[in-house]
Design a protein around this motif. Structure first.
Motif, PDB file in Angstrom:
ATOM      1  N   THR A 151      -7.535   0.800   1.654  1.00 50.96           N
ATOM      2  CA  THR A 151      -6.047   0.191   1.404  1.00 50.96           C
ATOM      3  C   THR A 151      -4.949   0.875   0.219  1.00 50.96           C
ATOM      4  O   THR A 151      -3.647   0.249   0.502  1.00 50.96           O
ATOM      5  CB  THR A 151      -6.898  -0.937   0.435  1.00 50.96           C
ATOM      6  OG1 THR A 151      -7.539  -0.487  -1.261  1.00 50.96           O
ATOM      7  CG2 THR A 151      -7.268  -2.085   1.485  1.00 50.96           C
TER       8      THR A 151
ATOM      9  N   GLY B 268      -6.090  -4.910   2.359  1.00 50.89           N
ATOM     10  CA  GLY B 268      -5.710  -4.636   3.235  1.00 50.89           C
ATOM     11  C   GLY B 268      -5.278  -5.207   4.466  1.00 50.89           C
ATOM     12  O   GLY B 268      -5.168  -6.025   4.093  1.00 50.89           O
TER      13      GLY B 268
ATOM     14  N   GLN C 112     -11.368  -5.067   3.526  1.00 52.68           N
ATOM     15  CA  GLN C 112     -11.082  -5.077   1.820  1.00 52.68           C
ATOM     16  C   GLN C 112     -11.972  -4.470   1.263  1.00 52.68           C
ATOM     17  O   GLN C 112     -13.446  -4.028   1.869  1.00 52.68           O
ATOM     18  CB  GLN C 112     -11.845  -6.620   1.453  1.00 52.68           C
ATOM     19  CG  GLN C 112     -11.936  -7.457   0.398  1.00 52.68           C
ATOM     20  CD  GLN C 112     -12.438  -8.449  -0.380  1.00 52.68           C
ATOM     21  OE1 GLN C 112     -11.798  -9.145   0.477  1.00 52.68           O
ATOM     22  NE2 GLN C 112     -13.114  -8.719  -1.117  1.00 52.68           N
TER      23      GLN C 112
ATOM     24  N   GLY D  66       1.232  -1.434   0.217  1.00 51.51           N
ATOM     25  CA  GLY D  66      -0.301  -0.261   0.211  1.00 51.51           C
ATOM     26  C   GLY D  66       0.765   1.137  -0.189  1.00 51.51           C
ATOM     27  O   GLY D  66       1.702   1.569  -0.010  1.00 51.51           O
TER      28      GLY D  66
ATOM     29  N   ILE E 271      -0.519  -5.670   1.065  1.00 53.76           N
ATOM     30  CA  ILE E 271      -1.958  -5.738   0.517  1.00 53.76           C
ATOM     31  C   ILE E 271      -2.311  -7.223  -0.310  1.00 53.76           C
ATOM     32  O   ILE E 271      -0.952  -7.449  -1.077  1.00 53.76           O
ATOM     33  CB  ILE E 271      -2.809  -4.092  -0.007  1.00 53.76           C
ATOM     34  CG1 ILE E 271      -1.598  -3.692  -1.168  1.00 53.76           C
ATOM     35  CG2 ILE E 271      -2.577  -3.618   1.010  1.00 53.76           C
ATOM     36  CD1 ILE E 271      -2.360  -2.821  -1.821  1.00 53.76           C
TER      37      ILE E 271
END
Length: 188
Positions: free
Chosen positions: A160, A33, A87, A9, A15
């Motif tokens: 994320t 995430g 997510q 990320g 991620i």
């Protein structure tokens, strides 16, 4: 057919991008995430409870301890239900539209649907934040009054925050479906 690739990320947290192709004109792209870390949760809870115990030792009022437990539990419920997103997914259906879903740590889901007739394009945009350039994916919505104009920009994956390499993967998948839609509408 589903495949999963690992990325980082914007803040460096790991991620995962899961791509699932349901048909030639339907793809699901989900960015997961980092999970909730028990260590950081325990540290925050312990800090609040130690501070409450210190106040209890000074004031000898048991309500301080009860309030600290109550506030910690309420804060945790609010954090899991309204803040911590595990997510974010994007379901692109060429003939229908784009569905954007955010899944929270508590299990709650928030879904937004955008009709394909409103979608002008999907682009990677850049923003300057502090002293960094941050890239983000967004959907450009067509202005109903001006066919060449954009009425709204809908940013994707805000929680994320994938880096550019991950965004390029998602962008390419979206563009393949948008191009299929464009060629199908031109041929008919």
């Amino acid at each position: 057919m589903a495949e999963e690739r690992r990325f980082r990320g914007a803040c460096g947290a790991p991620i995962a991008l899961r791509r699932r192709q349901h048909s030639a004109s339907c793809r699901e792209l989900a960015v997961r995430g980092p999970r909730l870390q028990l260590r950081s949760l325990s540290a925050a809870t312990s800090a609040v409870w130690l501070a409450a115990y210190g106040l209890f030792a000074l004031s000898e009022n048991s309500m301080v301890l009860s309030a600290a437990i109550f506030i910690t539990l309420i804060g945790l419920i609010i954090y899991l239900h309204f803040v911590k997103i595990d997510q974010e997914s994007l379901l692109v259906i060429g003939s229908l539209g784009i569905q954007v879903t955010s899944s929270y740590a508590s299990g709650k889901e928030s879904t937004t649907f955008i009709e394909m007739g409103q979608v002008k394009d999907v682009v990677i945009n850049e923003a300057i934040h502090m002293q960094k350039v941050i890239y983000y994916l967004c959907i450009l919505l067509q202005d109903p009054e001006d066919p060449q104009g954009v009425s709204e920009v809908v940013p994707l994956f805000q929680s994320t925050k994938p880096r550019l390499d991950c965004l390029i993967e998602v962008y390419k998948s979206c563009q393949e479906i948008l191009e299929q839609r464009t060629t199908a509408s031109q041929s008919s």
